[in-house]
Design an enzyme around this catalytic site. Sequence first.
Site, PDB file in Angstrom:
ATOM      1  N   THR A   1      55.827 -13.956  -0.548  1.00 13.63           N
ATOM      2  CA  THR A   1      56.190 -14.568   0.733  1.00 13.63           C
ATOM      3  C   THR A   1      55.003 -14.522   1.684  1.00 13.63           C
ATOM      4  OG1 THR A   1      57.706 -14.543   2.627  1.00 13.63           O
ATOM      5  CG2 THR A   1      57.206 -12.397   1.617  1.00 13.63           C
ATOM      6  N   SER A   2      54.882 -15.601   2.466  1.00 13.40           N
ATOM      7  CA  SER A   2      53.769 -15.662   3.437  1.00 13.40           C
ATOM      8  C   SER A   2      54.118 -14.830   4.666  1.00 13.40           C
ATOM      9  CB  SER A   2      53.529 -17.129   3.834  1.00 13.40           C
ATOM     10  OG  SER A   2      54.748 -17.701   4.307  1.00 13.40           O
TER      11      SER A   2
ATOM     12  N   HIS B 132      68.741 -17.315   3.267  1.00 14.43           N
ATOM     13  CA  HIS B 132      68.634 -18.707   3.731  1.00 14.43           C
ATOM     14  C   HIS B 132      69.582 -19.644   2.997  1.00 14.43           C
ATOM     15  CE1 HIS B 132      64.304 -17.740   5.223  1.00 14.43           C
ATOM     16  NE2 HIS B 132      65.215 -17.428   6.110  1.00 14.43           N
TER      17      HIS B 132
ATOM     18  N   CYS C 227      80.704 -29.170   4.035  1.00 16.61           N
ATOM     19  CA  CYS C 227      81.004 -30.230   5.004  1.00 16.61           C
ATOM     20  C   CYS C 227      80.597 -29.783   6.403  1.00 16.61           C
ATOM     21  CB  CYS C 227      82.501 -30.533   4.972  1.00 16.61           C
ATOM     22  SG  CYS C 227      83.008 -31.613   6.317  1.00 16.61           S
TER      23      CYS C 227
ATOM     24  N   CYS D   3      87.956 -34.195   4.754  1.00 13.49           N
ATOM     25  CA  CYS D   3      87.981 -34.897   6.057  1.00 13.49           C
ATOM     26  C   CYS D   3      86.908 -35.979   5.997  1.00 13.49           C
ATOM     27  CB  CYS D   3      87.694 -33.889   7.183  1.00 13.49           C
ATOM     28  SG  CYS D   3      85.964 -33.384   7.251  1.00 13.49           S
TER      29      CYS D   3
ATOM     30  N   ASN E 156      51.081 -10.547  -3.883  1.00 13.56           N
ATOM     31  CA  ASN E 156      50.772 -11.925  -3.483  1.00 13.56           C
ATOM     32  C   ASN E 156      49.321 -12.187  -3.866  1.00 13.56           C
ATOM     33  OD1 ASN E 156      50.272 -14.325  -1.894  1.00 13.56           O
ATOM     34  ND2 ASN E 156      52.070 -13.751  -0.686  1.00 13.56           N
ATOM     35  N   PRO E 157      49.016 -13.388  -4.431  1.00  7.29           N
ATOM     36  CA  PRO E 157      47.620 -13.651  -4.799  1.00  7.29           C
ATOM     37  C   PRO E 157      46.748 -14.016  -3.596  1.00  7.29           C
ATOM     38  CG  PRO E 157      49.011 -15.490  -5.455  1.00  7.29           C
ATOM     39  CD  PRO E 157      49.912 -14.457  -4.889  1.00  7.29           C
TER      40      PRO E 157
ATOM     41  N   ASP F  54      66.967 -21.131  -4.412  1.00  4.26           N
ATOM     42  CA  ASP F  54      67.228 -21.422  -5.830  1.00  4.26           C
ATOM     43  C   ASP F  54      68.052 -20.285  -6.440  1.00  4.26           C
ATOM     44  OD1 ASP F  54      63.819 -20.447  -6.289  1.00  4.26           O
ATOM     45  OD2 ASP F  54      65.552 -19.274  -6.923  1.00  4.26           O
TER      46      ASP F  54
ATOM     47  N   CYS G  71      84.307 -29.606   8.436  1.00  6.10           N
ATOM     48  CA  CYS G  71      85.394 -28.636   8.148  1.00  6.10           C
ATOM     49  C   CYS G  71      84.905 -27.465   7.299  1.00  6.10           C
ATOM     50  CB  CYS G  71      86.549 -29.347   7.420  1.00  6.10           C
ATOM     51  SG  CYS G  71      86.163 -29.815   5.710  1.00  6.10           S
TER      52      CYS G  71
HETATM   53  C1  BV8 Z   1      66.555 -17.897  13.558  1.00  4.36           C
HETATM   54  C2  BV8 Z   1      65.835 -22.647   3.968  1.00  4.36           C
HETATM   55  C3  BV8 Z   1      67.548 -17.434  15.547  1.00  4.36           C
HETATM   56  C4  BV8 Z   1      65.682 -24.093   3.953  1.00  4.36           C
HETATM   57  C5  BV8 Z   1      64.138 -21.676   5.433  1.00  4.36           C
HETATM   58  C6  BV8 Z   1      61.143 -14.834  16.049  1.00  4.36           C
HETATM   59  C7  BV8 Z   1      62.421 -14.305  15.900  1.00  4.36           C
HETATM   60  C8  BV8 Z   1      63.478 -15.107  15.461  1.00  4.36           C
HETATM   61  C9  BV8 Z   1      63.227 -16.465  15.126  1.00  4.36           C
HETATM   62  C10 BV8 Z   1      61.953 -16.985  15.280  1.00  4.36           C
HETATM   63  C11 BV8 Z   1      60.917 -16.178  15.734  1.00  4.36           C
HETATM   64  N1  BV8 Z   1      59.814 -16.953  15.781  1.00  4.36           N
HETATM   65  C12 BV8 Z   1      60.103 -18.193  15.360  1.00  4.36           C
HETATM   66  C13 BV8 Z   1      61.395 -18.253  15.059  1.00  4.36           C
HETATM   67  C14 BV8 Z   1      62.086 -19.454  14.581  1.00  4.36           C
HETATM   68  C15 BV8 Z   1      62.032 -19.604  13.068  1.00  4.36           C
HETATM   69  C16 BV8 Z   1      60.735 -19.189  12.454  1.00  4.36           C
HETATM   70  O1  BV8 Z   1      60.595 -18.086  11.969  1.00  4.36           O
HETATM   71  N2  BV8 Z   1      59.781 -20.098  12.455  1.00  4.36           N
HETATM   72  C17 BV8 Z   1      58.517 -19.843  11.806  1.00  4.36           C
HETATM   73  C18 BV8 Z   1      58.018 -21.115  11.136  1.00  4.36           C
HETATM   74  C19 BV8 Z   1      57.546 -19.327  12.853  1.00  4.36           C
HETATM   75  N3  BV8 Z   1      63.103 -18.869  12.467  1.00  4.36           N
HETATM   76  C20 BV8 Z   1      64.309 -19.439  12.393  1.00  4.36           C
HETATM   77  O2  BV8 Z   1      64.576 -20.515  12.920  1.00  4.36           O
HETATM   78  C21 BV8 Z   1      65.382 -18.670  11.659  1.00  4.36           C
HETATM   79  N4  BV8 Z   1      66.558 -18.607  12.479  1.00  4.36           N
HETATM   80  O3  BV8 Z   1      65.647 -17.206  13.873  1.00  4.36           O
HETATM   81  O4  BV8 Z   1      67.654 -18.045  14.299  1.00  4.36           O
HETATM   82  C22 BV8 Z   1      68.684 -17.846  16.315  1.00  4.36           C
HETATM   83  C23 BV8 Z   1      69.210 -16.931  17.193  1.00  4.36           C
HETATM   84  C24 BV8 Z   1      70.286 -17.296  17.910  1.00  4.36           C
HETATM   85  C25 BV8 Z   1      70.843 -18.565  17.776  1.00  4.36           C
HETATM   86  C26 BV8 Z   1      70.296 -19.471  16.876  1.00  4.36           C
HETATM   87  C27 BV8 Z   1      69.216 -19.116  16.135  1.00  4.36           C
HETATM   88  C28 BV8 Z   1      65.829 -19.393  10.390  1.00  4.36           C
HETATM   89  C29 BV8 Z   1      64.686 -19.524   9.448  1.00  4.36           C
HETATM   90  C30 BV8 Z   1      65.200 -20.078   8.126  1.00  4.36           C
HETATM   91  C31 BV8 Z   1      64.497 -21.376   7.819  1.00  4.36           C
HETATM   92  N5  BV8 Z   1      64.874 -21.819   6.479  1.00  4.36           N
HETATM   93  N6  BV8 Z   1      64.533 -22.057   4.230  1.00  4.36           N
HETATM   94  C32 BV8 Z   1      64.786 -24.551   2.851  1.00  4.36           C
HETATM   95  O5  BV8 Z   1      64.337 -23.758   2.018  1.00  4.36           O
HETATM   96  O6  BV8 Z   1      64.569 -25.779   2.847  1.00  4.36           O
HETATM   97  S1  BV8 Z   1      62.641 -20.945   5.583  1.00  4.36           S
HETATM   98  C33 BV8 Z   1      61.593 -21.335   4.334  1.00  4.36           C
HETATM   99  O7  BV8 Z   1      60.436 -20.527   4.528  1.00  4.36           O
HETATM  100  C34 BV8 Z   1      62.039 -20.984   2.916  1.00  4.36           C
HETATM  101  O8  BV8 Z   1      63.237 -20.255   2.848  1.00  4.36           O
HETATM  102  C35 BV8 Z   1      60.927 -20.063   2.468  1.00  4.36           C
HETATM  103  O9  BV8 Z   1      61.318 -19.174   1.497  1.00  4.36           O
HETATM  104  C36 BV8 Z   1      60.680 -19.403   3.751  1.00  4.36           C
HETATM  105  C37 BV8 Z   1      59.552 -18.488   3.882  1.00  4.36           C
HETATM  106  O10 BV8 Z   1      58.474 -19.058   3.257  1.00  4.36           O
HETATM  107  P1  BV8 Z   1      57.975 -18.305   1.931  1.00  4.36           P
HETATM  108  O11 BV8 Z   1      59.140 -18.009   1.069  1.00  4.36           O
HETATM  109  O12 BV8 Z   1      57.117 -17.192   2.343  1.00  4.36           O
HETATM  110  O13 BV8 Z   1      57.214 -19.457   1.237  1.00  4.36           O
HETATM  111  P2  BV8 Z   1      55.730 -19.949   1.587  1.00  4.36           P
HETATM  112  O14 BV8 Z   1      55.541 -21.248   0.870  1.00  4.36           O
HETATM  113  O15 BV8 Z   1      55.494 -19.870   3.064  1.00  4.36           O
HETATM  114  O16 BV8 Z   1      54.788 -18.840   0.939  1.00  4.36           O
HETATM  115  C38 BV8 Z   1      54.774 -18.640  -0.456  1.00  4.36           C
HETATM  116  C39 BV8 Z   1      53.939 -17.402  -0.697  1.00  4.36           C
HETATM  117  O17 BV8 Z   1      53.927 -17.172  -2.096  1.00  4.36           O
HETATM  118  C40 BV8 Z   1      52.501 -17.569  -0.272  1.00  4.36           C
HETATM  119  O18 BV8 Z   1      52.109 -16.406   0.460  1.00  4.36           O
HETATM  120  C41 BV8 Z   1      51.734 -17.651  -1.581  1.00  4.36           C
HETATM  121  O19 BV8 Z   1      50.460 -17.036  -1.505  1.00  4.36           O
HETATM  122  C42 BV8 Z   1      52.613 -16.842  -2.480  1.00  4.36           C
HETATM  123  N7  BV8 Z   1      52.510 -17.163  -3.901  1.00  4.36           N
HETATM  124  C43 BV8 Z   1      52.174 -18.332  -4.498  1.00  4.36           C
HETATM  125  N8  BV8 Z   1      52.203 -18.173  -5.850  1.00  4.36           N
HETATM  126  C44 BV8 Z   1      52.573 -16.884  -6.086  1.00  4.36           C
HETATM  127  C45 BV8 Z   1      52.767 -16.242  -4.861  1.00  4.36           C
HETATM  128  N9  BV8 Z   1      53.121 -14.952  -4.763  1.00  4.36           N
HETATM  129  C46 BV8 Z   1      53.311 -14.270  -5.911  1.00  4.36           C
HETATM  130  N10 BV8 Z   1      53.139 -14.816  -7.140  1.00  4.36           N
HETATM  131  C47 BV8 Z   1      52.778 -16.118  -7.262  1.00  4.36           C
HETATM  132  N11 BV8 Z   1      52.610 -16.653  -8.485  1.00  4.36           N
HETATM  133 ZN    ZN Z   2      85.230 -31.815   5.696  1.00  2.00          ZN
END
Ligand code: BV8
Ligand code: ZN
Length: 254
Positions: free
Chosen positions: A195-196, A118, A126, A157, A220-221, A103, A129
């Site tokens: 963040t979690s 992210h 696209c 395209c 974080n809460p 956002d 392209c």
């Molecule tokens: C990649 C965009 C490699 C889309 C998102 C180890 C190393 C490398 C990669 C991996 C690895 N292990 C696993 C992987 C793969 C994967 C991964 O991490 N998987 C997880 C599930 C285990 N990672 C990837 O695929 C990444 N890419 O590693 O590429 C590679 C290498 C070579 C070639 C190709 C690839 C890419 C990851 C990106 C995914 N895209 N978002 C979209 O948003 O739709 S991730 C998504 O999760 C969001 O961006 C989100 O922000 C993010 C993290 O979650 P949080 O932000 O923490 O949100 P969440 O809901 O989980 O938690 C909210 C927190 O807020 C909670 O703790 C809550 O208690 C707290 N909260 C609530 N209210 C409040 C509060 N805190 C404060 N105040 C409040 N009021």
């Molecule tokens: Zn295009």
Amino acid sequence: MICEELLATVRRANRVVVFTGAGVSAESGVPTFRDAQTGLWAKFDPTELATPDAFHRDPALVWGWYEWRRAAVLRAQPNRAHRAIAAMARHVPTLTVITQNIDDLHERGGSREVVHLHGRLERPYCNQCGEVRTLAPPVAGVTGEGRRMNPPTCTRCDGRVRPGVVWFGESLPEREWFAAKKAASECQVFFCVGTSSLVYPPASLPRIAGEAGAATIQVNPSPTEMDGEVTWDILGAAGSVMPEILKRAWDANL
Ligand code: BV8
Ligand code: ZN
């Protein structure tokens, strides 16, 4: 909670990083990534929807999900956490905001040069392209429970326009990831807000900062993967904690 030593450490820091996740936007009414999805999306695990395969298999389902989220962000306002983080930058020589969020609430809350690891909702492009597409406000009907919507076709395209975000299995943008690692390794204070800490490689940033000697502060809460690894663990909502740190460290109000 917020002790004097934490405040003194923040006050004397030259370089501060604020690393955020979906929780920083929660008090703006934007559902966090792992909150129970409502309506049409309730039966989907977001980590299954946020993938290239899901978009390839059912582009209308995934495009509809992002339009539903874009409508929610457009309806939302930056909250006190976004505004306090922006205000802190006026009291710290160098403050870098690094976010996993797609956002624009940090920008609308006053932060500049936000590092988006992210991607961004408002930057779809696209599939073929790469042309970035400027989108009109989402269709009114999307606001409610959301629905499937066909993604637009590229104007240059015949490619399909896709959300401008980084999906699971996709690499992070190199420039932003390099900047994030550099900022984490050079700062004296690293905030980890809303963040979690489940998603890698961004979740490795607090460790990079701590290993380079920074004081790390989690806000974080609820419990997270980083509990016990940070210097200070502040159990509380970002919208209350960040303005309190701003007030007690620099006697500054929002
Ligand atoms: C990649 C965009 C490699 C889309 C998102 C180890 C190393 C490398 C990669 C991996 C690895 N292990 C696993 C992987 C793969 C994967 C991964 O991490 N998987 C997880 C599930 C285990 N990672 C990837 O695929 C990444 N890419 O590693 O590429 C590679 C290498 C070579 C070639 C190709 C690839 C890419 C990851 C990106 C995914 N895209 N978002 C979209 O948003 O739709 S991730 C998504 O999760 C969001 O961006 C989100 O922000 C993010 C993290 O979650 P949080 O932000 O923490 O949100 P969440 O809901 O989980 O938690 C909210 C927190 O807020 C909670 O703790 C809550 O208690 C707290 N909260 C609530 N209210 C409040 C509060 N805190 C404060 N105040 C409040 N009021
Ligand atoms: Zn295009």
